[in-house]
Scaffold this motif. Structure first.
Motif, PDB file in Angstrom:
ATOM      1  N   GLU A  52       0.211  -4.878   1.441  1.00 55.20           N
ATOM      2  CA  GLU A  52      -0.011  -3.526   1.950  1.00 55.20           C
ATOM      3  C   GLU A  52       0.935  -3.263   3.120  1.00 55.20           C
ATOM      4  OE1 GLU A  52      -4.098  -3.060   3.091  1.00 55.20           O
ATOM      5  OE2 GLU A  52      -4.797  -2.832   1.025  1.00 55.20           O
ATOM      6  N   VAL A  53       1.430  -2.038   3.181  1.00 54.20           N
ATOM      7  CA  VAL A  53       2.296  -1.615   4.284  1.00 54.20           C
ATOM      8  C   VAL A  53       1.741  -0.302   4.823  1.00 54.20           C
ATOM      9  CG1 VAL A  53       4.635  -1.031   4.990  1.00 54.20           C
ATOM     10  CG2 VAL A  53       4.285  -2.676   3.132  1.00 54.20           C
ATOM     11  N   ARG A  54       1.455  -0.272   6.125  1.00 51.04           N
ATOM     12  CA  ARG A  54       0.831   0.905   6.739  1.00 51.04           C
ATOM     13  C   ARG A  54       1.781   1.618   7.697  1.00 51.04           C
ATOM     14  NH1 ARG A  54      -4.619   0.868   5.734  1.00 51.04           N
ATOM     15  NH2 ARG A  54      -5.366  -1.057   4.778  1.00 51.04           N
ATOM     16  N   ARG A  55       1.463   2.878   7.953  1.00 47.26           N
ATOM     17  CA  ARG A  55       2.245   3.699   8.874  1.00 47.26           C
ATOM     18  C   ARG A  55       2.346   3.017  10.249  1.00 47.26           C
ATOM     19  NH1 ARG A  55       3.456   8.772   7.868  1.00 47.26           N
ATOM     20  NH2 ARG A  55       1.810   8.960   6.298  1.00 47.26           N
ATOM     21  N   GLY A  56       3.542   3.012  10.825  1.00 46.62           N
ATOM     22  CA  GLY A  56       3.753   2.434  12.150  1.00 46.62           C
ATOM     23  C   GLY A  56       4.016   0.941  12.147  1.00 46.62           C
ATOM     24  N   GLN A  57       3.953   0.319  10.953  1.00 50.21           N
ATOM     25  CA  GLN A  57       4.160  -1.127  10.851  1.00 50.21           C
ATOM     26  C   GLN A  57       5.604  -1.474  10.503  1.00 50.21           C
ATOM     27  OE1 GLN A  57       1.414  -2.693   7.858  1.00 50.21           O
ATOM     28  NE2 GLN A  57       0.248  -3.705   9.465  1.00 50.21           N
ATOM     29  N   VAL A  58       6.064  -2.591  11.054  1.00 47.66           N
ATOM     30  CA  VAL A  58       7.264  -3.259  10.546  1.00 47.66           C
ATOM     31  C   VAL A  58       6.780  -4.465   9.754  1.00 47.66           C
ATOM     32  CG1 VAL A  58       9.357  -4.548  11.129  1.00 47.66           C
ATOM     33  CG2 VAL A  58       8.725  -2.517  12.478  1.00 47.66           C
ATOM     34  N   VAL A  59       7.100  -4.483   8.465  1.00 49.67           N
ATOM     35  CA  VAL A  59       6.660  -5.561   7.581  1.00 49.67           C
ATOM     36  C   VAL A  59       7.895  -6.295   7.060  1.00 49.67           C
ATOM     37  CG1 VAL A  59       5.540  -6.097   5.384  1.00 49.67           C
ATOM     38  CG2 VAL A  59       4.533  -4.396   6.916  1.00 49.67           C
ATOM     39  N   ALA A  60       7.914  -7.610   7.241  1.00 48.60           N
ATOM     40  CA  ALA A  60       9.032  -8.423   6.756  1.00 48.60           C
ATOM     41  C   ALA A  60       8.649  -9.107   5.456  1.00 48.60           C
ATOM     42  CB  ALA A  60       9.423  -9.461   7.805  1.00 48.60           C
ATOM     43  N   MET A  61       9.498  -8.953   4.438  1.00 47.27           N
ATOM     44  CA  MET A  61       9.329  -9.685   3.188  1.00 47.27           C
ATOM     45  C   MET A  61      10.410 -10.758   3.161  1.00 47.27           C
ATOM     46  SD  MET A  61       8.433  -6.683   0.483  1.00 47.27           S
ATOM     47  CE  MET A  61       7.024  -5.587   0.747  1.00 47.27           C
ATOM     48  N   MET A  62       9.970 -12.008   3.243  1.00 53.49           N
ATOM     49  CA  MET A  62      10.895 -13.106   3.461  1.00 53.49           C
ATOM     50  C   MET A  62      10.849 -14.114   2.325  1.00 53.49           C
ATOM     51  SD  MET A  62      10.354 -13.716   7.537  1.00 53.49           S
ATOM     52  CE  MET A  62      12.042 -14.251   7.726  1.00 53.49           C
ATOM     53  N   GLY A  63      11.930 -14.839   2.186  1.00 56.71           N
ATOM     54  CA  GLY A  63      12.016 -15.886   1.185  1.00 56.71           C
ATOM     55  C   GLY A  63      13.450 -16.331   1.047  1.00 56.71           C
ATOM     56  N   GLY A  64      13.654 -17.419   0.349  1.00 58.59           N
ATOM     57  CA  GLY A  64      15.008 -17.930   0.157  1.00 58.59           C
ATOM     58  C   GLY A  64      15.822 -17.053  -0.769  1.00 58.59           C
ATOM     59  N   SER A  65      17.090 -17.401  -0.910  1.00 59.83           N
ATOM     60  CA  SER A  65      17.978 -16.678  -1.803  1.00 59.83           C
ATOM     61  C   SER A  65      17.455 -16.806  -3.236  1.00 59.83           C
ATOM     62  CB  SER A  65      19.374 -17.294  -1.701  1.00 59.83           C
ATOM     63  OG  SER A  65      20.338 -16.355  -1.970  1.00 59.83           O
ATOM     64  N   GLY A  66      17.358 -15.672  -3.950  1.00 55.49           N
ATOM     65  CA  GLY A  66      16.883 -15.703  -5.330  1.00 55.49           C
ATOM     66  C   GLY A  66      15.379 -15.804  -5.479  1.00 55.49           C
ATOM     67  N   SER A  67      14.643 -15.642  -4.376  1.00 52.65           N
ATOM     68  CA  SER A  67      13.178 -15.782  -4.433  1.00 52.65           C
ATOM     69  C   SER A  67      12.471 -14.527  -4.944  1.00 52.65           C
ATOM     70  CB  SER A  67      12.624 -16.146  -3.049  1.00 52.65           C
ATOM     71  OG  SER A  67      12.927 -15.125  -2.112  1.00 52.65           O
TER      72      SER A  67
END
Length: 275
Positions: free
Chosen positions: A32-47
């Motif tokens: 979930e991503v809400r208003r006012g949030q910074v959300v990082a989607m992280m993972g290795g290369s090709g993930s």
């Protein structure tokens, strides 16, 4: 009918599987991503990080599960409906994707000229405001060839937010930046998110800079969502994958080799003459 309220997520993935053809890249994704949030989607290369971004913008359809953006099922949208949803988004591409034949001002003005009917004086005011926010107001007249790579990334950031979108997606915003530009870019993303009260999604593998500004982190790998939580919670996690990724360790649960798929096996059989 859209009954979304300010407290509802702007983006919601529910038990989502994503892939290309017969190959599934990610499965069982809830976020979930809400208003006012910074959300990082992280993972290795090709993930599968960029696959998440493509799914959120409706470029690919989920193999399973549902993706809601602004309270609407994105799989059910096409044509004008999809275009309207995308107009509420801003995207900062990995390479910036600036027009080299336009100067800094006209690059940032482009979305306003393309998608709005505002007057020339309003365009000047809005563009200079966004350039000022990224520290480049006095560079408005320069050609793209006359500015540095770090400055070009900030111009691209100003262009991504000039329509004041409700959701901004950043594809590897820190890639190739020097340490100073990297820190500046991170603080700009946080500052613009707070100022516009939008939601920002970072597709990234840069741990330090992302953790400094993110409210929530989702970590993908091995075809699934490995971990999620606040930067502090993940920093304290003892999960082997999380520790390997955060510490940059070569040995651990993350395999170096890209996984074998039925499509690869079929291709290999054709090229090695097996029956």
């Amino acid at each position: 009918m859209n009954s979304q309220t300010d407290s509802d997520p702007l983006v919601r993935f529910t038990d989502v599987s994503l892939g290309y053809g017969d190959f599934t890249v990610l499965q069982g994704i809830d976020l979930e991503v809400r208003r006012g949030q910074v959300v990082a989607m992280m993972g290795g290369s090709g993930s599968g990080k960029t696959t998440l971004l493509r799914a959120a913008t409706g470029q690919i359809t989920a193999q399973k599960g549902s993706i809601q953006v602004f309270g609407k099922d994105i799989a059910a949208l096409s044509g004008e409906g999809l275009r309207e949803v995308r107009q509420r988004m801003g995207v900062l591409f990995q390479q910036g994707a600036l027009f080299t034949d336009l100067n800094v001002f006209e690059n940032v003005a482009f979305p306003l000229r393309e998608h709005t009917q505002v007057s020339e004086s309003q365009i000047v005011e809005r563009v200079l405001d966004k350039l000022d926010a990224v520290g480049l107001r006095a560079a408005a007249h320069l050609k793209i060839s006359e500015i540095s790579g770090g400055m070009a990334r900030r111009v691209a950031l100003a262009r991504a937010v000039v329509l004041e979108p409700e959701l901004v997606l950043y594809d590897e915003p820190f890639a190739g930046l020097d340490p100073i530009s990297l820190g500046i870019t991170a603080q700009l993303i946080r500052g613009l998110t707070d100022r516009l009260q939008c939601a920002s999604i970072l597709i990234t593998h840069d741990v330090a800079e992302s953790f400094a500004i993110a409210d929530q982190v989702y970590m993908v790998g091995q075809g699934k969502l490995i971990a999620s939580g606040t930067p502090q919670a993940l920093s304290e996690s003892q999960d082997a994958y999380v520790r390997q990724f955060l510490n940059g360790e070569p040995d651990g649960p993350i395999a170096f080799h890209y996984p074998t798929s039925p499509a690869f096996t079929k291709w290999l059989d054709q090229h090695t003459g097996r029956s």
